[in-house]
Enzyme design. Structure first.
Site, PDB file in Angstrom:
ATOM      1  N   SER A  42     -59.364 -37.833  42.156  1.00  0.00           N
ATOM      2  CA  SER A  42     -60.199 -37.183  41.140  1.00  0.00           C
ATOM      3  C   SER A  42     -59.813 -35.722  40.972  1.00  0.00           C
ATOM      4  CB  SER A  42     -61.684 -37.318  41.488  1.00  0.00           C
ATOM      5  OG  SER A  42     -62.048 -36.496  42.591  1.00  0.00           O
ATOM      6  N   GLU A  43     -59.507 -35.037  42.061  1.00  0.00           N
ATOM      7  CA  GLU A  43     -59.175 -33.619  41.973  1.00  0.00           C
ATOM      8  C   GLU A  43     -57.832 -33.394  41.286  1.00  0.00           C
ATOM      9  OE1 GLU A  43     -61.154 -31.251  42.384  1.00  0.00           O
ATOM     10  OE2 GLU A  43     -62.776 -32.403  43.311  1.00  0.00           O
ATOM     11  N   TYR A  44     -56.859 -34.242  41.552  1.00  0.00           N
ATOM     12  CA  TYR A  44     -55.591 -34.147  40.826  1.00  0.00           C
ATOM     13  C   TYR A  44     -55.828 -34.366  39.332  1.00  0.00           C
ATOM     14  CZ  TYR A  44     -52.111 -34.006  44.632  1.00  0.00           C
ATOM     15  OH  TYR A  44     -51.315 -33.631  45.682  1.00  0.00           O
TER      16      TYR A  44
END
Length: 279
Positions: A42-44
């Site tokens: 999700s952060e990427y």
């Protein structure tokens, strides 16, 4: 070090943030898990991409690669095909390489220290902190656009451009106050992001005061648009594609986009033809 604001102001800001979150909290699939691998995905994906565009891609990605080992063993072409539409395809390659490194170096177990996380391809200070906070519930300091908005709007007195060192100073105070009230770090940061997003929707535009703020250029007519079109064409192709064929794509700056993809190692040239480069 910035001049500290009154503890009452810090407390009031925390109360405001938590009260908003209690009534208006946003729901995202990555908030329903503490799996560090899923959080990492999700952060990427969320880097410079709006959440509404990320949600369906995140769900599809997790369905296809539920475990980090499945992503590590996948072909780059499939990873890029699933990523298509999010832009900044170097992130997909970095995520793919990170999965391989976690499997090879850490036996498929996501690291739990900042130092180890920072050793992974494409993982910077924010992403490492986000994994620690959201997956492992560690009280680390993280700063991103919505968090900056809250701090600028309620805490920063200083005029002019402000660095993230100053922002982090206030985030630490806000986080400590929330933790002293029994609020978990992952809940605090979700609340900060929700409230910051709300402030921006109400016309609060303070991030231009951030030393780390960079206005994103228009997508139409950009090299980013050309790169995306080129990659989609090469992913779909089952053989090499000539430059003449690529120049027929309905976007501008094809030559610049192709040069960038070659430089980044996403595309390779063999003779007169271009191919998607596998790892």
């Amino acid at each position: 070090m910035p001049h500290p604001i009154a503890k009452e102001k810090i407390g009031t800001t925390v109360s405001r943030v938590l009260a908003y979150h209690e009534k208006e909290r946003r729901s995202f699939p990555w908030r329903e898990t503490v799996d560090p691998y899923h959080i990492l995905i999700s952060e990427y994906m969320l880097q410079q991409t709006q959440t509404e565009r990320v949600v369906p891609k995140y769900v599809s990605f997790i369905e296809r690669f539920p475990e980090i080992t499945s992503l590590a063993s996948a072909a780059r072409k499939e990873v890029l095909a699933l990523w298509s539409g999010l832009g900044y395809n170097r992130r997909a390659v970095a995520l793919h390489n990170t999965a391989k490194m976690v499997v090879a170096v850490y036996d498929g177990v996501m690291p739990k220290t900042k130092e180890a996380l920072l050793s992974l391809p494409g993982v910077g200070e924010y992403t490492a902190g986000a994994v620690l906070a959201f997956a492992y519930n560690k009280p680390v300091t993280i700063v991103e656009t919505n968090i900056r908005t809250v701090v600028f709007h309620h805490c920063v007195r200083k005029k002019g451009v402000v660095s993230d060192t100053v922002i982090s100073y206030f985030v630490e105070q806000l986080l400590q106050t929330a933790c002293n009230r029994g609020i978990a770090p992952r809940i605090f940061y979700s609340a900060m992001m929700d409230y910051g997003s709300y402030l921006k929707s109400q016309g609060v535009r303070t991030n231009v005061r951030s030393k780390h703020y960079t206005k994103q250029s228009n997508f139409a007519g950009s090299v980013r648009q050309a790169r995306g079109a080129l990659l989609r064409h090469l992913i779909a192709a089952d053989r090499g594609v000539s430059k003449k064929q690529l120049q027929m794509l309905p976007v501008v700056r094809i030559d610049d986009g192709l040069a960038g993809l070659l430089a980044d190692g996403l595309v390779e040239k063999r003779g007169k033809y271009y191919y998607l480069k596998d790892a």
